[in-house]
Design an enzyme around this catalytic site. Structure first.
Site, short mmCIF file in Angstrom:
data_model
loop_
_atom_site.label_atom_id
_atom_site.label_comp_id
_atom_site.label_asym_id
_atom_site.label_seq_id
_atom_site.Cartn_x
_atom_site.Cartn_y
_atom_site.Cartn_z
CE LYS A 13 34.88 75.98 39.37
NZ LYS A 13 33.42 75.79 39.43
NE ARG A 88 34.15 72.70 45.02
CZ ARG A 88 34.40 72.29 43.76
NH1 ARG A 88 35.62 72.22 43.31
NH2 ARG A 88 33.40 71.94 42.98
NE ARG A 127 28.81 68.98 34.10
CZ ARG A 127 29.56 69.63 35.00
NH1 ARG A 127 30.35 70.60 34.63
NH2 ARG A 127 29.50 69.30 36.27
NE ARG A 160 30.93 66.01 37.39
CZ ARG A 160 31.57 67.13 37.76
NH1 ARG A 160 32.30 67.79 36.90
NH2 ARG A 160 31.45 67.60 38.99
NE ARG A 171 28.37 69.31 41.88
CZ ARG A 171 28.21 69.17 40.57
NH1 ARG A 171 27.20 68.45 40.09
NH2 ARG A 171 29.05 69.74 39.75
P1 AMP Z 1 34.17 69.68 40.44
O1 AMP Z 1 34.53 68.78 39.30
O2 AMP Z 1 35.13 70.83 40.61
O3 AMP Z 1 32.73 70.14 40.38
O4 AMP Z 1 34.31 68.80 41.78
C1 AMP Z 1 33.56 67.64 41.98
C2 AMP Z 1 33.54 67.27 43.44
O5 AMP Z 1 34.87 67.00 43.89
C3 AMP Z 1 33.03 68.34 44.38
O6 AMP Z 1 31.62 68.35 44.48
C4 AMP Z 1 33.70 67.91 45.70
O7 AMP Z 1 33.05 66.80 46.26
C5 AMP Z 1 35.07 67.45 45.23
N1 AMP Z 1 36.04 68.57 45.20
C6 AMP Z 1 36.61 69.13 44.10
N2 AMP Z 1 37.43 70.14 44.44
C7 AMP Z 1 37.37 70.24 45.79
C8 AMP Z 1 37.97 71.11 46.75
N3 AMP Z 1 38.80 72.10 46.38
N4 AMP Z 1 37.66 70.91 48.06
C9 AMP Z 1 36.83 69.94 48.45
N5 AMP Z 1 36.22 69.10 47.61
C10 AMP Z 1 36.48 69.23 46.28
#
Ligand code: AMP
Length: 212
Positions: A13, A88, A127, A160, A171
């Site tokens: 994404k 989400r 990654r 990360r 996740r």
């Molecule tokens: P991402 O970089 O999109 O994979 O997000 C990393 C982490 O941020 C996720 O595993 C969640 O802990 C938190 N996070 C990101 N976006 C959301 C969301 N829309 N709702 C809840 N937690 C989020």
């Protein structure tokens, strides 16, 4: 153009949102990036969010809604935006719908980026980010030359914190339980398009443009 990129962690994404942002001149709005910025600032809120993120769980809906409503009211989002990692949960999708109704700017499309489970795991565990250039690399998919270019210039390949195997497992479970229902949510609203998000970045981008 107001779109949501929907897909599991590792579906690409962020990568595709950045390409689209550069071409269409509309911002990528990534809740993950915004939360990581808050964590880096070391605020009390950031510390709380870090614990949730390190475990691979979701931060509360009302927290991300606050972040999103502030971000979408910025002038650069007036002509559109690419939501990456939000919504989400069904509650977040409903909140987004209300917010966009209030703003009089409904969502155009939700694009589901479809990737096989085994490939997701490799993308996430492999990654890395080059500490010098910020370039995203992958120990399984990048060429040795690309990886060496970073390290021989004195850079480090940084992983990360939530890209370790245990957190990745959680996740992906959280995605399946909380986020996958959004596929039907957007299908019912006739906003869903699905693209095959496997293969080369540029090939996926072509499919994304065609779908839009
Ligand atoms: P991402 O970089 O999109 O994979 O997000 C990393 C982490 O941020 C996720 O595993 C969640 O802990 C938190 N996070 C990101 N976006 C959301 C969301 N829309 N709702 C809840 N937690 C989020």
């Amino acid at each position: 153009m107001r779109i949501v990129l929907l897909g599991a962690p590792g579906s690409g994404k962020g990568t595709q949102a950045k390409k689209l942002m550069a071409e269409k001149n509309i911002p990528q709005v990534s809740t993950g990036d915004m939360l990581r910025e808050a964590v880096a600032k070391g605020t009390r809120f950031g510390l709380k969010a870090k614990a949730v993120m390190d475990a691979g769980n979701l931060v509360p809906d009302e927290v991300v809604l606050g972040i999103i409503s502030e971000r979408l009211s910025q002038p650069d989002a007036e002509n559109g935006f690419i939501l990456d990692g939000f919504p989400r949960t069904t509650q977040q999708a409903l909140d987004l719908e209300d917010l966009l109704d209030e703003m009089g700017t409904p969502l155009d499309t939700a694009v589901l980026m479809d990737v096989d489970f085994d490939i997701l795991v490799k993308r996430l565990t492999g990654r890395r980010t080059c500490s010098l250039t910020g370039e995203l690399l992958n120990v399984y998919f990048s060429s040795q030359e690309e990886l060496d270019k970073c390290t021989s210039a004195g850079g480090e390949l940084i992983q990360r914190e939530d890209d370790n195997e245990e957190t990745i497992g959680n996740r992906l479970t959280v995605y399946r339980e909380s986020t996958e229902p959004l596929i039907n949510f957007y299908k019912q609203r006739e906003k869903l398009v699905t693209i095959n998000a496997e293969g080369e970045i540029d090939a996926v981008y072509e499919r994304l443009l065609n779908a839009l």
